[in-house]
Motif scaffolding. Sequence first.
Motif, PDB file in Angstrom:
ATOM      1  N   LEU B  80       0.848  -1.187   0.000  1.00  0.00           N
ATOM      2  CA  LEU B  80       0.000   0.000   0.000  1.00  0.00           C
ATOM      3  C   LEU B  80       0.886   1.240   0.000  1.00  0.00           C
ATOM      4  O   LEU B  80       1.840   1.322   0.781  1.00  0.00           O
ATOM      5  N   PHE B  81       0.600   2.147  -0.881  1.00  0.00           N
ATOM      6  CA  PHE B  81       1.433   3.344  -0.975  1.00  0.00           C
ATOM      7  C   PHE B  81       0.569   4.591  -0.958  1.00  0.00           C
ATOM      8  O   PHE B  81      -0.389   4.707  -1.723  1.00  0.00           O
ATOM      9  N   LEU B  82       0.922   5.528  -0.075  1.00  0.00           N
ATOM     10  CA  LEU B  82       0.206   6.795  -0.017  1.00  0.00           C
ATOM     11  C   LEU B  82       1.148   7.918  -0.434  1.00  0.00           C
ATOM     12  O   LEU B  82       2.170   8.146   0.213  1.00  0.00           O
ATOM     13  N   ALA B  83       0.804   8.573  -1.547  1.00  0.00           N
ATOM     14  CA  ALA B  83       1.587   9.753  -1.951  1.00  0.00           C
ATOM     15  C   ALA B  83       0.969  10.953  -1.246  1.00  0.00           C
ATOM     16  O   ALA B  83      -0.225  11.213  -1.378  1.00  0.00           O
ATOM     17  N   PHE B  84       1.801  11.642  -0.467  1.00  0.00           N
ATOM     18  CA  PHE B  84       1.275  12.676   0.415  1.00  0.00           C
ATOM     19  C   PHE B  84       0.997  13.994  -0.297  1.00  0.00           C
ATOM     20  O   PHE B  84       1.664  14.369  -1.259  1.00  0.00           O
ATOM     21  N   GLN B  85       0.012  14.692   0.260  1.00  0.00           N
ATOM     22  CA  GLN B  85      -0.275  16.032  -0.237  1.00  0.00           C
ATOM     23  C   GLN B  85       0.853  16.980   0.173  1.00  0.00           C
ATOM     24  O   GLN B  85       1.302  17.805  -0.611  1.00  0.00           O
ATOM     25  N   TYR B  86       1.294  16.848   1.402  1.00  0.00           N
ATOM     26  CA  TYR B  86       2.398  17.680   1.899  1.00  0.00           C
ATOM     27  C   TYR B  86       3.521  16.797   2.451  1.00  0.00           C
ATOM     28  O   TYR B  86       3.593  16.553   3.651  1.00  0.00           O
ATOM     29  N   LEU B 157       8.506   9.234  -7.615  1.00  0.00           N
ATOM     30  CA  LEU B 157       9.742   8.452  -7.710  1.00  0.00           C
ATOM     31  C   LEU B 157       9.723   7.298  -6.703  1.00  0.00           C
ATOM     32  O   LEU B 157      10.070   6.157  -7.023  1.00  0.00           O
ATOM     33  N   GLN B 158       9.293   7.594  -5.486  1.00  0.00           N
ATOM     34  CA  GLN B 158       9.206   6.543  -4.458  1.00  0.00           C
ATOM     35  C   GLN B 158       8.235   5.459  -4.884  1.00  0.00           C
ATOM     36  O   GLN B 158       8.479   4.261  -4.703  1.00  0.00           O
ATOM     37  N   MET B 159       7.126   5.902  -5.462  1.00  0.00           N
ATOM     38  CA  MET B 159       6.110   4.948  -5.905  1.00  0.00           C
ATOM     39  C   MET B 159       6.692   4.019  -6.970  1.00  0.00           C
ATOM     40  O   MET B 159       6.493   2.802  -6.934  1.00  0.00           O
ATOM     41  N   LEU B 161       9.777   3.183  -7.418  1.00  0.00           N
ATOM     42  CA  LEU B 161      10.791   2.281  -6.882  1.00  0.00           C
ATOM     43  C   LEU B 161      10.185   1.187  -6.000  1.00  0.00           C
ATOM     44  O   LEU B 161      10.655   0.061  -5.981  1.00  0.00           O
ATOM     45  N   LEU B 162       9.106   1.526  -5.292  1.00  0.00           N
ATOM     46  CA  LEU B 162       8.516   0.564  -4.357  1.00  0.00           C
ATOM     47  C   LEU B 162       7.585  -0.429  -5.050  1.00  0.00           C
ATOM     48  O   LEU B 162       7.255  -1.470  -4.504  1.00  0.00           O
ATOM     49  N   GLU B 163       7.131  -0.075  -6.239  1.00  0.00           N
ATOM     50  CA  GLU B 163       6.232  -0.939  -7.021  1.00  0.00           C
ATOM     51  C   GLU B 163       5.078  -1.493  -6.189  1.00  0.00           C
ATOM     52  O   GLU B 163       4.909  -2.714  -6.058  1.00  0.00           O
ATOM     53  N   PRO B 164       4.282  -0.603  -5.597  1.00  0.00           N
ATOM     54  CA  PRO B 164       3.171  -1.055  -4.752  1.00  0.00           C
ATOM     55  C   PRO B 164       2.023  -1.617  -5.586  1.00  0.00           C
ATOM     56  O   PRO B 164       1.988  -1.429  -6.806  1.00  0.00           O
ATOM     57  N   SER B 165       1.090  -2.307  -4.916  1.00  0.00           N
ATOM     58  CA  SER B 165      -0.064  -2.809  -5.670  1.00  0.00           C
ATOM     59  C   SER B 165      -1.247  -1.850  -5.568  1.00  0.00           C
ATOM     60  O   SER B 165      -2.111  -1.845  -6.430  1.00  0.00           O
ATOM     61  N   LEU B 166      -1.278  -1.040  -4.501  1.00  0.00           N
ATOM     62  CA  LEU B 166      -2.329  -0.023  -4.413  1.00  0.00           C
ATOM     63  C   LEU B 166      -1.687   1.336  -4.130  1.00  0.00           C
ATOM     64  O   LEU B 166      -0.978   1.492  -3.139  1.00  0.00           O
ATOM     65  N   CYS B 167      -1.953   2.297  -5.029  1.00  0.00           N
ATOM     66  CA  CYS B 167      -1.386   3.625  -4.854  1.00  0.00           C
ATOM     67  C   CYS B 167      -2.499   4.611  -4.552  1.00  0.00           C
ATOM     68  O   CYS B 167      -3.478   4.682  -5.302  1.00  0.00           O
ATOM     69  N   ILE B 168      -2.339   5.326  -3.438  1.00  0.00           N
ATOM     70  CA  ILE B 168      -3.316   6.361  -3.104  1.00  0.00           C
ATOM     71  C   ILE B 168      -2.623   7.701  -3.312  1.00  0.00           C
ATOM     72  O   ILE B 168      -1.617   7.990  -2.663  1.00  0.00           O
ATOM     73  N   LEU B 169      -3.135   8.487  -4.220  1.00  0.00           N
ATOM     74  CA  LEU B 169      -2.514   9.782  -4.491  1.00  0.00           C
ATOM     75  C   LEU B 169      -3.381  10.867  -3.858  1.00  0.00           C
ATOM     76  O   LEU B 169      -4.490  11.120  -4.311  1.00  0.00           O
ATOM     77  N   ALA B 190       2.786   5.547 -16.346  1.00  0.00           N
ATOM     78  CA  ALA B 190       3.823   4.553 -16.627  1.00  0.00           C
ATOM     79  C   ALA B 190       3.719   3.380 -15.654  1.00  0.00           C
ATOM     80  O   ALA B 190       4.158   2.276 -15.946  1.00  0.00           O
ATOM     81  N   CYS B 191       3.154   3.651 -14.466  1.00  0.00           N
ATOM     82  CA  CYS B 191       3.039   2.598 -13.448  1.00  0.00           C
ATOM     83  C   CYS B 191       1.765   1.790 -13.601  1.00  0.00           C
ATOM     84  O   CYS B 191       1.554   0.816 -12.880  1.00  0.00           O
ATOM     85  N   ARG B 192       0.887   2.219 -14.478  1.00  0.00           N
ATOM     86  CA  ARG B 192      -0.384   1.503 -14.588  1.00  0.00           C
ATOM     87  C   ARG B 192      -0.141   0.090 -15.086  1.00  0.00           C
ATOM     88  O   ARG B 192       0.713  -0.141 -15.950  1.00  0.00           O
ATOM     89  N   ASP B 193      -0.892  -0.832 -14.488  1.00  0.00           N
ATOM     90  CA  ASP B 193      -0.598  -2.246 -14.688  1.00  0.00           C
ATOM     91  C   ASP B 193      -1.864  -3.011 -14.307  1.00  0.00           C
ATOM     92  O   ASP B 193      -2.594  -2.590 -13.412  1.00  0.00           O
ATOM     93  N   PRO B 194      -2.134  -4.106 -14.975  1.00  0.00           N
ATOM     94  CA  PRO B 194      -3.359  -4.865 -14.655  1.00  0.00           C
ATOM     95  C   PRO B 194      -3.409  -5.326 -13.215  1.00  0.00           C
ATOM     96  O   PRO B 194      -4.476  -5.613 -12.680  1.00  0.00           O
TER      97      PRO B 194
END
Lengths: 435, 251
Positions: B80-86, B157-159, B161-169, B190-194
Amino acid sequence: MTVAIDFSQRDKLKLDDFLLKSSAGWLAGNQKRAFDFFCTLPLPHRKNEHWKYNQVDFLNSGDFILCHQAGQAEHKSQSINFENSIKLDFVNGILVNQFNDDEPALQLTRIDKLNSEQQALLQQQLAQQDKNIFAHLNQLIANNAYLLEVKANTIIDKPVYIRHISDPGLENSEANQLAVNALYVSVSANSQLTLIEQFNSNTNDSENTLLNLQQSFIQLAQNAHCKHYRLNLEDANSHQVSEVNINQMKDSHYKSFYLGLGSKLNRTDINLAYQQEHASADLSGVYLPSGNETIDYHTNIQHKNGHCQTNEIFRGIIADQAKATFNGKIHIFPQAQKSDAYLNNKNLLLTNQAEINTKPELEIYADDVSCAHGATVAQLDKKSLYYLQSRGIGLKKAKTMLSLGFINELITRIDNEVIREFLLSLVDKRMSHID
Amino acid sequence: MLTIDNLHATVDGKNILKGLSLEVKPGEVHAIMGPNGSGKSTLGYALSGREGYEVTDGKINFKGEDLLEFETEERAQKGLFLAFQYPVEIPGVSNMEFLKTSVDAVRSYQNKEPLDAVTFMKLAREKSKEVNLDQNFLKRGVNEGFSGGEKKRNEILQMMLLEPSLCILDETDSGLDIDALQTVADGVNACRDPNRSFIVVTHYQRLLDYIVPDYVHVLSDGKIIKTGGKELALELEEKGYSWINTLPEEA
C-alpha cells in the motif's frame, strides 16, 4: 612510588611524595603551588553551580591509588585505521609506546626534561588556565606530562593519533585508582597539525573506581592551524574529568570535533582564549549518552582581542534515562571589538526520562560585535517518523535514521575521510542499539 | 484488491468518515472528489494507519487480509502506498539513503535480496530521470528545500521504486503547474498495470484529463454519495460541489 590520596583527608598528604626525583626548580615550584591549592580548595559538590549536574560522591569513597605501572592493556576498543599516523598510546595515563620520531619537525619531551625555552612555553600555557581542583591535582602529579612540539613552517601530513586507555584491572588493585595524564601541544608559527585524542576504557567488570584525569593544552602560534578530534568512547562505568585549554595567537585557526558517548562521570571543559587579534575557531561536537550514562561539556570561549571569530555547534541525542549537560559560554572582553561569535546547541530527547541541562551564555563587554546564541530541546518529529513508516521502514529503524539525521550534518562536514567514516560507523552502531 | 466496508473514523474525537464503502479491483483507477473537509485526506491516512486516525467501525480488506491488523510499515510492505499532499522535509537523512532503506525494507518483507548499492543507485537515477527530477535531489536531504512540484515528483519516484499494488494519491495535483502536472501524470500512467490499482484523491477535474479514471466517486460528509464514470468529474466541475448537496443519497 605508591601514593594514596583520600580526597576527604587531603591534609595528610606530603608534597615530597609527589616531587619527581628529577624535578628541576621550576617544576618543583609548580608542583608546590598545585599541592597547596589541591589541599585547600573545597571538593566539588552538587551545591556548587559548576558541578551541579555531576555525580561526584565517589570522591568520598576512601583511598585512590595512583596508577604507576605501564601495563599491557588489551585494546578491545576499535581504532581508526590510518594508513599512516604517528601513534602515542597511554595506558592509565602512562606512555607505553615508543614515540616514532621519523618526523623531524615533531618533538616529544617529558616535562622534567624541558629546556628553558620549552619551560617558558609551558608556563605560558599554564598561566592562562582557570584551574579547578582536578587541574591542580593533575599538575601536582607531573610524571605523565609531555610536551609535543611542531616546529615552525611545517605541515605535518600524518595525523598524530593519541589513544588513552584506562583499565583498572591492570594493577590488581583492591582500591580505587587514579590515572593522570597531561599533554602540552605547541604548534609553532605557520605550521599545521591534525591531532586525534581517543579515550577508551575497560572498567565494566571492576568494582572499584578508576578516576581518569586528563588535560590537554594546545598552543597555536601565529598562523598555526590545528584540527583536533577528541573522542570520548569510554564504557558506561567510567569516571573521567578532563580539560582542553586552547591558546591562540594572531591568524591562528582551531578546528575541532568532539564526540562523547557518556559514562558514569564524563566531564570535559574546553577553555579557549584568543590572545591576539584575527584568530578563529570552529568547534563542533556531538554527544550520545544512553542507559544511565551522563555527559557534560563546559565550553568557555574568551574573546580577549578584536577581530576574532568563533563558530560553535554542539548537538546531543539523549536516550533512555541518560543525562547531558551543555554549558557554553562566550565572553567578549571590552577591547575585543569586531568580534564575531556564534553558538548553537540542539538536543534531541528520545524518551521522557532523558534529561538535558543546556545553558548558552553570552557575556559581552564590547559594543561593536556580532554575536548570536541559541539552544533547542526537541523530541523526534512524529510526522517524519510516520513518513518513513509509510514507506515500509520499521519504527526502530526510522528512529535511528532520524536520530542520525540530526547529527549527520556535523559529521559529514569532517574533511578527513578516514575519521569521518570511522565516526559514521561508530555512531550508526551506537544509535542502532538504542530503542 | 481493496474492499472498504462501512468505514467510520475519528480524528481528535471528531467523526470524519461516517460509513464509507468502496471496492477497488486490480488494475482499476478510482478518483475520489469532494469539497474541503469531506474526509478525502482522512481516508488516505486511515488506510495507511496514521497515528491519531482512529477507525471506530467498519472493515478494510486488502488483498485478502484485514488491513486494520497491521502497522503503518507493514501496510507499506504489503504493497500500500500513499503519496502525500504535503510530504515532510527530513534534513540530515539523504534522499538516496531513504529510498534505499525503504526499498530494502519492502523487498525484505517479500523475501527478496536487497539490491546492492550500485544497482540501486543506477535504478534510482533512471527513475528520477523519468519524473524529471535532477540527480542532485538524490543527494540532498529528503525533500529538504524542494519546491512543491519537486516534492510531488519525489513522491512519484518513491512509488516507482517501491512498485506497490495499491497507490493512493492524495491531492498530488495541488500546487503543480501544467508541466509538472503532465510529468507527474506520465509517471503515474507509466506505473499503470493490470495488477496495480490507484485511488486518486483530487479537488479538480484537471488531473483526471491526464490520469483517466475508471470510476469517479463523490465524497461528502464522510460518505460516498455518488459514483459514476469519468464524465461525473466533468459534471462536477461544471456544476460545483454545491450541486451534490442537492443529490439524493444513494442506497
